[in-house]
Design a protein around this motif. Sequence first.
Motif, PDB file in Angstrom:
ATOM      1  N   THR A 194     -56.026 -33.241 -98.497  1.00 47.70           N
ATOM      2  CA  THR A 194     -56.495 -33.789 -97.228  1.00 47.70           C
ATOM      3  C   THR A 194     -57.655 -34.767 -97.393  1.00 47.70           C
ATOM      4  O   THR A 194     -57.957 -35.525 -96.467  1.00 47.70           O
ATOM      5  CB  THR A 194     -56.944 -32.655 -96.298  1.00 47.70           C
ATOM      6  OG1 THR A 194     -58.074 -31.971 -96.879  1.00 47.70           O
ATOM      7  CG2 THR A 194     -55.821 -31.662 -96.079  1.00 47.70           C
ATOM      8  N   GLN A 222     -55.869 -33.109 -85.695  1.00 43.32           N
ATOM      9  CA  GLN A 222     -54.704 -32.421 -85.165  1.00 43.32           C
ATOM     10  C   GLN A 222     -53.598 -32.317 -86.224  1.00 43.32           C
ATOM     11  O   GLN A 222     -53.624 -32.999 -87.245  1.00 43.32           O
ATOM     12  CB  GLN A 222     -54.186 -33.151 -83.928  1.00 43.32           C
ATOM     13  CG  GLN A 222     -55.224 -33.303 -82.833  1.00 43.32           C
ATOM     14  CD  GLN A 222     -55.759 -31.968 -82.337  1.00 43.32           C
ATOM     15  OE1 GLN A 222     -54.985 -31.109 -81.922  1.00 43.32           O
ATOM     16  NE2 GLN A 222     -57.068 -31.792 -82.377  1.00 43.32           N
ATOM     17  N   ALA A 224     -50.262 -33.017 -87.987  1.00 46.65           N
ATOM     18  CA  ALA A 224     -49.389 -34.186 -88.066  1.00 46.65           C
ATOM     19  C   ALA A 224     -47.980 -33.838 -87.600  1.00 46.65           C
ATOM     20  O   ALA A 224     -47.526 -32.701 -87.743  1.00 46.65           O
ATOM     21  CB  ALA A 224     -49.358 -34.714 -89.496  1.00 46.65           C
ATOM     22  N   GLU A 225     -47.286 -34.810 -87.042  1.00 42.78           N
ATOM     23  CA  GLU A 225     -45.946 -34.576 -86.509  1.00 42.78           C
ATOM     24  C   GLU A 225     -44.966 -34.131 -87.590  1.00 42.78           C
ATOM     25  O   GLU A 225     -44.093 -33.297 -87.345  1.00 42.78           O
ATOM     26  CB  GLU A 225     -45.423 -35.840 -85.819  1.00 42.78           C
ATOM     27  CG  GLU A 225     -46.108 -36.153 -84.497  1.00 42.78           C
ATOM     28  CD  GLU A 225     -45.942 -35.026 -83.491  1.00 42.78           C
ATOM     29  OE1 GLU A 225     -44.851 -34.425 -83.437  1.00 42.78           O
ATOM     30  OE2 GLU A 225     -46.906 -34.757 -82.750  1.00 42.78           O
ATOM     31  N   ASP A 226     -45.087 -34.710 -88.801  1.00 39.33           N
ATOM     32  CA  ASP A 226     -44.170 -34.307 -89.859  1.00 39.33           C
ATOM     33  C   ASP A 226     -44.394 -32.845 -90.258  1.00 39.33           C
ATOM     34  O   ASP A 226     -43.442 -32.138 -90.596  1.00 39.33           O
ATOM     35  CB  ASP A 226     -44.309 -35.231 -91.075  1.00 39.33           C
ATOM     36  CG  ASP A 226     -45.735 -35.253 -91.620  1.00 39.33           C
ATOM     37  OD1 ASP A 226     -46.660 -34.878 -90.882  1.00 39.33           O
ATOM     38  OD2 ASP A 226     -45.915 -35.655 -92.787  1.00 39.33           O
ATOM     39  N   GLU A 227     -45.650 -32.377 -90.177  1.00 39.34           N
ATOM     40  CA  GLU A 227     -45.923 -30.969 -90.454  1.00 39.34           C
ATOM     41  C   GLU A 227     -45.305 -30.080 -89.385  1.00 39.34           C
ATOM     42  O   GLU A 227     -44.763 -29.012 -89.680  1.00 39.34           O
ATOM     43  CB  GLU A 227     -47.432 -30.725 -90.518  1.00 39.34           C
ATOM     44  CG  GLU A 227     -48.111 -31.310 -91.745  1.00 39.34           C
ATOM     45  CD  GLU A 227     -49.572 -30.881 -91.817  1.00 39.34           C
ATOM     46  OE1 GLU A 227     -49.867 -29.707 -91.552  1.00 39.34           O
ATOM     47  OE2 GLU A 227     -50.409 -31.744 -92.119  1.00 39.34           O
ATOM     48  N   LYS A 228     -45.378 -30.519 -88.129  1.00 40.44           N
ATOM     49  CA  LYS A 228     -44.775 -29.751 -87.035  1.00 40.44           C
ATOM     50  C   LYS A 228     -43.267 -29.638 -87.221  1.00 40.44           C
ATOM     51  O   LYS A 228     -42.675 -28.569 -87.047  1.00 40.44           O
ATOM     52  CB  LYS A 228     -45.090 -30.414 -85.692  1.00 40.44           C
ATOM     53  CG  LYS A 228     -46.551 -30.354 -85.286  1.00 40.44           C
ATOM     54  CD  LYS A 228     -46.749 -31.029 -83.930  1.00 40.44           C
ATOM     55  CE  LYS A 228     -48.207 -31.019 -83.519  1.00 40.44           C
ATOM     56  NZ  LYS A 228     -48.415 -31.688 -82.208  1.00 40.44           N
TER      57      LYS A 228
END
Length: 240
Positions: A194, A222, A224-228
Amino acid sequence: MSLLAPRSVALGRGSASRSRSVRVECMATPKQLRSAAAAFVATATVVLAGPALADLNAYEAATGGEFGIGSAQQYGEADVQGRDFSGQDLRRSNFTSADCRNATFKGSNLQGAYFIKAVTFRTNFEDANLSDVLMDRATMVEANLKNAVLQRAVFTRSDLKDAIVEGADFTNALLDKTQVMALCKYADGVNPVTGVSTRKSLGCGGQRRYKASYPSNPDGPQVAEDEKEAFRATLPVYRN
């Protein structure tokens, strides 16, 4: 099972020829009826369902995961001392109250896993992804958290005495103030994944100026979308 038991009782004087037979009805009480019914149901359940339930439990244990789908493994209250889980996908796995002393999770993905009340004494979490982990009331004495990602993890009432935190990222993690103060005495390094300073993620210093100081803070970094999306991919599909 007979609850009415008629019987004959011979009454008489002297000889059998003068005896009389009197019919006596032995009636069961309501309490006895309820006890008998409960015993019958329990016996029928064991006889009819016992083997089937045993086979189902054996099948579930052998299949692994949540309903055989995804990465959620069940190690609740298990003794996994010294076991090697290095590099495994263990997202959402359950290690609640497990004995993980000296176990190795190096490089493993443990996002969203449960380590509530777990014993992780000298457990190796180096380079592991511990984001969103629930590790409250855990014993983490001398645990190796070097370069681990601990974003949004919960460590309330956990003991991190002498834990190795070099390069660990505690962004938005929740720790007791006393634990933060103890870790800040020797925290150092930058997380290689990170790029966040360990001291900065803990909020070390005279004032906690860093915005990412608690999990629900909307001003902090927040997910990240790829992690979600990667996390959602591990969830089982129950119906279309």
